[in-house]
Write an enzyme that holds these catalytic residues in place. Structure first.
Site, PDB file in Angstrom:
ATOM      1  N   ASN A 151      11.701-128.106  35.275  1.00 25.63           N
ATOM      2  CA  ASN A 151      10.417-127.778  35.883  1.00 25.63           C
ATOM      3  C   ASN A 151      10.279-126.248  35.940  1.00 25.63           C
ATOM      4  OD1 ASN A 151       8.429-127.186  37.807  1.00 25.63           O
ATOM      5  ND2 ASN A 151       8.526-129.286  38.521  1.00 25.63           N
ATOM      6  N   HIS A 211       8.268-122.494  38.801  1.00 26.21           N
ATOM      7  CA  HIS A 211       8.697-121.346  39.614  1.00 26.21           C
ATOM      8  C   HIS A 211       8.628-120.023  38.862  1.00 26.21           C
ATOM      9  CE1 HIS A 211       9.604-123.561  43.163  1.00 26.21           C
ATOM     10  NE2 HIS A 211      10.191-124.474  42.414  1.00 26.21           N
ATOM     11  N   HIS A 237       3.557-128.655  36.937  1.00 32.33           N
ATOM     12  CA  HIS A 237       2.675-129.282  37.940  1.00 32.33           C
ATOM     13  C   HIS A 237       1.397-128.453  38.014  1.00 32.33           C
ATOM     14  CE1 HIS A 237       2.430-130.869  42.403  1.00 32.33           C
ATOM     15  NE2 HIS A 237       1.306-131.052  41.730  1.00 32.33           N
ATOM     16  N   ARG A 253      -1.346-127.887  40.098  1.00 34.74           N
ATOM     17  CA  ARG A 253      -1.772-128.205  41.475  1.00 34.74           C
ATOM     18  C   ARG A 253      -3.262-127.942  41.636  1.00 34.74           C
ATOM     19  NH1 ARG A 253       2.482-128.632  45.456  1.00 34.74           N
ATOM     20  NH2 ARG A 253       0.754-128.650  46.913  1.00 34.74           N
ATOM     21  N   ARG A 300      -1.615-122.773  42.579  1.00 32.01           N
ATOM     22  CA  ARG A 300      -0.796-121.704  43.184  1.00 32.01           C
ATOM     23  C   ARG A 300       0.258-121.170  42.231  1.00 32.01           C
ATOM     24  NH1 ARG A 300       2.748-125.069  47.555  1.00 32.01           N
ATOM     25  NH2 ARG A 300       0.696-125.544  48.353  1.00 32.01           N
ATOM     26  N   GLU A 318       2.807-133.051  36.002  1.00 34.61           N
ATOM     27  CA  GLU A 318       2.612-133.650  37.314  1.00 34.61           C
ATOM     28  C   GLU A 318       1.235-133.250  37.821  1.00 34.61           C
ATOM     29  OE1 GLU A 318       5.573-131.831  39.721  1.00 34.61           O
ATOM     30  OE2 GLU A 318       7.213-132.586  38.523  1.00 34.61           O
ATOM     31  N   THR A 325       6.062-130.646  46.953  1.00 34.63           N
ATOM     32  CA  THR A 325       5.661-132.046  47.093  1.00 34.63           C
ATOM     33  C   THR A 325       6.493-132.748  48.169  1.00 34.63           C
ATOM     34  OG1 THR A 325       5.375-131.939  44.711  1.00 34.63           O
ATOM     35  CG2 THR A 325       5.118-134.097  45.741  1.00 34.63           C
ATOM     36  N   GLU A 370       9.481-142.043  38.941  1.00 29.13           N
ATOM     37  CA  GLU A 370      10.390-140.958  39.280  1.00 29.13           C
ATOM     38  C   GLU A 370      10.709-141.115  40.769  1.00 29.13           C
ATOM     39  OE1 GLU A 370       9.417-137.000  37.961  1.00 29.13           O
ATOM     40  OE2 GLU A 370      10.779-136.107  39.434  1.00 29.13           O
ATOM     41  N   HIS A 388      13.682-133.824  42.744  1.00 30.81           N
ATOM     42  CA  HIS A 388      13.302-133.083  43.949  1.00 30.81           C
ATOM     43  C   HIS A 388      14.532-132.691  44.751  1.00 30.81           C
ATOM     44  CE1 HIS A 388      10.799-131.353  46.982  1.00 30.81           C
ATOM     45  NE2 HIS A 388       9.783-131.551  46.164  1.00 30.81           N
TER      46      HIS A 388
HETATM   47  N1  PXP Z   1       9.830-133.896  40.297  1.00 31.25           N
HETATM   48  C1  PXP Z   1       8.641-133.812  40.944  1.00 31.25           C
HETATM   49  C2  PXP Z   1       7.695-134.973  40.845  1.00 31.25           C
HETATM   50  C3  PXP Z   1       8.287-132.662  41.674  1.00 31.25           C
HETATM   51  O1  PXP Z   1       7.109-132.607  42.311  1.00 31.25           O
HETATM   52  C4  PXP Z   1       9.179-131.577  41.693  1.00 31.25           C
HETATM   53  C5  PXP Z   1       8.812-130.322  42.421  1.00 31.25           C
HETATM   54  O2  PXP Z   1       7.749-129.700  41.796  1.00 31.25           O
HETATM   55  C6  PXP Z   1      10.395-131.694  40.989  1.00 31.25           C
HETATM   56  C7  PXP Z   1      10.699-132.866  40.318  1.00 31.25           C
HETATM   57  C8  PXP Z   1      11.394-130.580  40.953  1.00 31.25           C
HETATM   58  O3  PXP Z   1      11.872-130.355  42.237  1.00 31.25           O
HETATM   59  P1  PXP Z   1      12.832-129.103  42.514  1.00 31.25           P
HETATM   60  O4  PXP Z   1      12.036-127.878  42.204  1.00 31.25           O
HETATM   61  O5  PXP Z   1      13.150-129.241  43.960  1.00 31.25           O
HETATM   62  O6  PXP Z   1      14.005-129.260  41.601  1.00 31.25           O
END
Ligand code: PXP
Length: 259
Positions: free
Chosen positions: A6, A9, A42, A44, A48, A69, A100, A150, A213
């Site tokens: 992901n 960030h 994602h 959003r 953001r 996402e 999330t 997921e 997550h």
């Molecule tokens: N999976 C989903 C559906 C998420 O919303 C997120 C956070 O954006 C992640 C995975 C990744 O989570 P983390 O950044 O805590 O590894």
């Protein structure tokens, strides 16, 4: 085990200064080179981090499948379908949340998710639902014709973190510390058991099972031992480590843990 990275960030850092640097688009070739299997982003409602332009460029240029996402808001769904990612993962979204929180309420939103699912089937886009590890929700997901679930690992990750910080806290009496530790251990085992049971049920129903997550280089070890889970989506811990080691090394290190 498949790994989706992901990369939101990277855009979080860019948005801290509202400039063009760092560009999440630059990550996609590194993610592939490091041996990961999927890019996860994602879009959003409040934009953001990842914006529409990022999403379009990433989908157009990624050699890896892109898992997008988004919430079930009709405006955002229309935009995301038009971008035609490989997979859409529906997640709950609240403006004020830091990240999330909790899984999608599939039972309450059954009709709106069904309409999205029908449209994605027509468009040949895979559907995944980000859900809490609860067998009732797994059943509803199956009835919605999603290909993937997921499983939300947030509760497991939070308890794991509390247990680790509890072990290193010195202000407790030994007895109180023991009590805390025992109840956290029970909570951790319960959270893991819920993930195991949900993964098993989903697999039995023919769903492909992902999880994510709050996963990091330590707590992921228990999750990888759940054999029905075939994919993890991880962001924060990999991007955090990449600040010190570079993105490619941080991903390779996670791939090594998953092996
Ligand atoms: N999976 C989903 C559906 C998420 O919303 C997120 C956070 O954006 C992640 C995975 C990744 O989570 P983390 O950044 O805590 O590894």
């Amino acid at each position: 085990m498949l790994l989706g990275v992901n990369i939101d960030h990277i855009a979080v850092l860019r948005e801290a200064r509202k400039i063009n640097d760092p560009d999440p688009l630059d990550a996609i070739s590194l993610v592939k080179r490091a041996g990961a299997h999927q890019i996860t982003i994602h879009l959003r409602e409040d934009r953001r981090h990842i914006n529409d332009d990022d999403a379009r460029k990433i989908i157009e240029n990624s050699a890896l499948p892109v898992n997008m996402e988004c919430s079930i808001n009709s405006e955002i769904i229309e935009k995301v379908i038009a971008l035609h990612p490989h997979r859409i993962t529906l997640v709950p979204e609240k403006r004020e949340e830091v990240t999330t929180e909790g899984g999608l309420d599939v039972i309450k939103n059954f009709q709106s998710i069904k309409a999205i699912s029908d449209e994605l089937q027509k468009q040949q886009i895979e559907l995944s639902l980000f859900i809490d590890p609860d067998p009732k929700v797994v059943q509803a997901t199956h009835e919605l014709n999603a290909q993937w679930i997921e499983l939300h690992t947030g509760l497991y990750a939070n308890v794991y973190a509390m247990l680790s910080s509890n072990l290193s806290r010195s202000s407790h009496s030994i007895k109180a510390l023991e009590l805390d530790r025992n109840s956290l251990h029970v909570k951790l085992q319960n959270a893991l058991e819920a993930l195991r049971q949900s993964a098993k049920k989903a697999h039995f129903l023919g769903l492909k099972v992902a999880a994510g997550h709050g996963l990091n280089y330590q707590n992921v070890k228990e999750i990888k031992s759940i054999e029905e889970i075939i994919e993890l989506n991880i962001g924060q811990s990999i991007i955090a480590r990449s600040v010190f080691t570079g993105l490619e090394n941080a991903i390779k290190e996670m791939m090594e843990v998953l092996r």
